[in-house]
Scaffold this motif. Structure first.
Motif, short mmCIF file in Angstrom:
data_model
loop_
_atom_site.label_atom_id
_atom_site.label_comp_id
_atom_site.label_asym_id
_atom_site.label_seq_id
_atom_site.Cartn_x
_atom_site.Cartn_y
_atom_site.Cartn_z
N GLY A 1 -6.16 45.97 5.62
CA GLY A 1 -6.15 45.76 4.38
C GLY A 1 -5.88 44.35 4.40
O GLY A 1 -6.34 43.49 3.59
N MET A 2 -5.02 44.07 5.32
CA MET A 2 -4.44 42.55 5.35
C MET A 2 -5.66 41.70 5.71
O MET A 2 -5.66 40.49 5.35
CB MET A 2 -3.21 42.36 6.08
N ILE A 3 -6.46 42.15 6.81
CA ILE A 3 -7.44 41.38 7.26
C ILE A 3 -8.52 41.05 6.04
O ILE A 3 -9.17 39.94 6.08
CB ILE A 3 -8.19 42.16 8.50
N LEU A 4 -8.87 41.93 5.34
CA LEU A 4 -9.88 42.23 4.14
C LEU A 4 -9.23 40.92 3.19
O LEU A 4 -10.21 40.29 2.73
CB LEU A 4 -10.01 43.54 3.44
N ALA A 5 -7.99 41.02 2.85
CA ALA A 5 -7.49 40.39 1.81
C ALA A 5 -7.53 38.82 2.55
O ALA A 5 -7.69 37.60 1.69
CB ALA A 5 -5.88 40.37 1.36
N SER A 6 -7.44 38.65 3.93
CA SER A 6 -7.36 37.19 4.39
C SER A 6 -8.70 36.57 4.18
O SER A 6 -8.79 35.16 4.38
CB SER A 6 -7.04 37.13 5.83
N LEU A 7 -9.75 37.41 4.06
CA LEU A 7 -11.12 36.81 3.74
C LEU A 7 -11.16 35.77 2.35
O LEU A 7 -11.53 34.79 2.40
CB LEU A 7 -12.12 37.86 3.58
N TYR A 8 -10.26 36.06 1.56
CA TYR A 8 -10.08 35.39 0.20
C TYR A 8 -9.38 33.92 0.49
O TYR A 8 -9.79 33.01 0.15
CB TYR A 8 -9.20 36.11 -0.77
N GLU A 9 -8.28 34.23 1.63
CA GLU A 9 -7.55 32.92 1.93
C GLU A 9 -8.47 31.84 2.61
O GLU A 9 -8.37 30.70 2.46
CB GLU A 9 -6.45 33.33 2.74
N VAL A 10 -9.35 32.22 3.27
CA VAL A 10 -10.12 31.49 4.36
C VAL A 10 -11.55 30.85 3.55
O VAL A 10 -11.78 29.74 3.76
CB VAL A 10 -10.73 32.21 5.51
N LEU A 11 -11.97 31.53 2.52
CA LEU A 11 -13.19 31.40 1.82
C LEU A 11 -13.10 30.27 0.99
O LEU A 11 -12.02 29.89 0.33
CB LEU A 11 -13.59 32.58 0.79
N PRO A 12 -13.67 29.08 1.20
CA PRO A 12 -13.68 27.71 0.50
C PRO A 12 -13.76 28.07 -1.02
O PRO A 12 -14.68 28.79 -1.28
CB PRO A 12 -14.74 26.75 1.05
N LYS A 13 -12.96 27.38 -1.72
CA LYS A 13 -12.81 27.68 -3.22
C LYS A 13 -13.92 26.57 -3.78
O LYS A 13 -14.31 27.03 -5.08
CB LYS A 13 -11.67 27.48 -3.77
N LYS A 14 -14.21 25.61 -3.34
CA LYS A 14 -15.16 24.46 -3.72
C LYS A 14 -16.05 24.23 -2.55
O LYS A 14 -15.92 24.13 -1.55
CB LYS A 14 -14.38 23.46 -4.25
N MET A 15 -17.48 24.27 -3.25
CA MET A 15 -18.70 24.04 -2.07
C MET A 15 -19.78 22.86 -2.84
O MET A 15 -19.99 23.17 -4.05
CB MET A 15 -19.39 25.28 -1.62
N ASN A 16 -19.96 21.83 -1.89
CA ASN A 16 -20.96 21.12 -2.44
C ASN A 16 -22.50 21.72 -1.89
O ASN A 16 -22.27 22.35 -0.68
CB ASN A 16 -20.93 19.91 -2.21
N THR A 17 -23.62 21.34 -2.63
CA THR A 17 -24.84 21.75 -1.97
C THR A 17 -25.25 21.34 -0.66
O THR A 17 -25.88 22.05 0.05
CB THR A 17 -25.79 21.48 -3.02
N ASN A 18 -24.67 20.17 -0.16
CA ASN A 18 -25.04 19.57 1.07
C ASN A 18 -24.38 20.23 2.28
O ASN A 18 -24.53 19.97 3.42
CB ASN A 18 -24.92 18.06 1.04
N VAL A 19 -23.36 21.22 1.84
CA VAL A 19 -22.63 21.95 3.07
C VAL A 19 -23.26 23.32 3.09
O VAL A 19 -22.47 24.12 3.82
CB VAL A 19 -21.19 22.08 2.95
N VAL A 20 -24.01 23.63 2.26
CA VAL A 20 -24.56 25.19 2.11
C VAL A 20 -25.08 25.59 3.60
O VAL A 20 -24.48 26.59 4.13
CB VAL A 20 -25.21 25.61 0.91
N LEU A 21 -26.11 24.64 3.90
CA LEU A 21 -26.70 25.25 5.03
C LEU A 21 -25.89 25.04 6.38
O LEU A 21 -25.89 26.13 7.18
CB LEU A 21 -27.92 24.23 5.39
N PRO A 22 -25.24 23.99 6.60
CA PRO A 22 -24.12 24.08 7.85
C PRO A 22 -23.17 25.35 7.88
O PRO A 22 -22.91 25.75 8.68
CB PRO A 22 -23.60 22.82 7.50
N SER A 23 -22.79 25.50 6.52
CA SER A 23 -21.68 26.79 6.40
C SER A 23 -22.40 28.00 6.67
O SER A 23 -21.73 29.06 7.46
CB SER A 23 -21.25 26.75 4.86
N VAL A 24 -23.60 28.21 6.00
CA VAL A 24 -24.55 29.41 6.73
C VAL A 24 -24.54 29.54 8.09
O VAL A 24 -24.45 30.84 8.71
CB VAL A 24 -25.56 29.64 5.94
N LEU A 25 -24.98 28.48 8.61
CA LEU A 25 -25.31 28.49 10.11
C LEU A 25 -24.01 28.88 10.83
O LEU A 25 -23.99 29.70 11.81
CB LEU A 25 -25.91 27.30 10.67
#
Length: 264
Positions: A215-239
Motif C-alpha cells: 500500500g505504501m509503495i502504491l501511494a508513493s507513485l503519487y509522490e513521484v508522478l510530476p504534477k506539471k508537464m510540458n508537451t516537449n517532455v512527454v516523449l523523453p518521459s515515456v521513453l
C-alpha cells in the motif's frame, strides 16, 4: 552474490537521495529486503556471518549516496520530469515484486489501504520551515534510516516536510564531514529501531506486513508522478518510463535466477 548485494546497495543509496523514492522500495525490487533485515538484526545479536551481506550493501549505499548526490542535484534541476518517470517505473515493478508475498483477501486489502493512507497523510501534512540545527540533523538521519528499512516511505520526502532536505543534500554533495557525522547519529538510531520492529513483523505477520508495504509503495507513485508537464517532455518521459520498467523487470528476472532471498 556479493556483487549483487553491492549493486543493490548502490541503487538504494541513489534512491534515498531522490524525494519520493524509498531505498527500502529498491531493496524489495532487488530481492534483498528481507535478507537485509535479518542480517542487520543478526549482527546486533553477535552473528558475524551477517557481515557477508551488510558490508557489500553498506559499501554500495555509500557509493550510491556520495557518488550520485551532486549529479542528481544538477540532473533533477535540468531534467526533472523524465527523471521522476524513470523512478516511477521502478516503483511499479517494486509493487509487482511485493505482491508475490501476500494474497488478495479482506485483511490484506485493509492493510494495503492503511499503508496508502499513511503515505497520503504524510504528503498532505505539508512542508514545515525550520532552521537547520543539531537536533534537526539527528532527526533527519533517523527518518532517512527508517525509510531505508521501510519500503514506500521516502526519507528525502520526509526531510522536505521537515524543511531540511536542501541542507542535507548540500552536506552530502559537498562532503561537509562534521555535520554529516551528526546526521549519522540519527541514521544509526533509525536503523536500530526500525530493524527490530520490521524483523518482528515479518516473522509474526508476514502477509499483513507486505500488504501494508504494498500500500505504501502504491501511494508513493503519487509522490513521484510530476504534477506539471510540458508537451516537449512527454516523449523523453515515456521513453524514461519504458527504460525503467524494462530494467526493473530484467532485475526481477536476474534476482529469481540467483535466488538471493534464499541464501547469504
Amino acid at each position: 552474490m556479493k556483487v549483487w548485494f553491492f549493486f543493490s546497495g548502490v541503487l538504494m543509496g541513489i534512491a534515498n537521495v531522490v524525494p519520493g523514492v524509498s531505498g527500502g522500495t529498491i531493496a524489495v525490487l532487488m530481492g534483498v529486503y528481507e535478507k537485509l533485515i535479518e542480517s542487520v538484526n543478526s549482527f546486533f545479536h553477535g552473528n558475524s556471518r551477517s557481515l557477508k551481506v551488510l558490508i557489500p550493501v553498506g559499501a554500495g549505499v555509500l557509493v550510491g549516496v556520495f557518488g550520485i548526490a551532486r549529479f542528481l542535484e544538477i540532473f533533477l534541476s535540468k531534467y526533472p520530469v523524465p527523471t521522476h518517470f524513470f523512478f516511477l517505473g521502478l516503483i511499479i515493478v517494486s509493487f509487482v515484486k511485493t505482491k508475490e508475498y501476500f494474497s488478495i483477501k479482506p485483511v490484506n486489502i485493509f492493510f494495503v489501504l492503511l499503508g496508502m493512507f499513511l503515505i497520503f497523510m504524510l504528503h498532505f501534512s505539508g512542508e514545515t520551515t525550520a532552521k537547520e540545527s543539531m537536533f534537526l540533523l539527528v532527526l533527519g538521519g533517523f527518518v532517512a534510516a527508517t525509510a531505508m528499512v521501510v519500503p514506500g516511505i521516502s526519507g528525502s520526502l520526509i526531510l522536505l516536510i521537515f524543511g531540511v532536505y536542501d541542507h542535507v543534500l548540500y552536506l552530502v554533495s559537498h562532503l561537509i564531514i562534521g555535520e554529516l557525522l551528526i546526521f549519522s547519529i540519527g541514521v544509526v538510531a533509525g536503523i536500530l529501531v526500525s530493524v527490530k520492529i520490521m524483523n518482528f513483523l515479518l516473522k509474526r505477520f508476514r502477509e499483513e506486513t507486505y500488504s501494508f508495504i504494498g500500500g505504501m509503495i502504491l501511494a508513493s507513485l503519487y509522490e513521484v508522478l510530476p504534477k506539471k508537464m510540458n508537451t516537449n517532455v512527454v516523449l523523453p518521459s515515456v521513453l524514461s518510463l519504458v527504460l525503467s520498467l524494462t530494467l526493473g523487470f530484467f532485475l526481477l528476472y536476474i534476482e529469481k535466477k540467483l535466488s538471493v532471498t534464499q541464501k547469504l
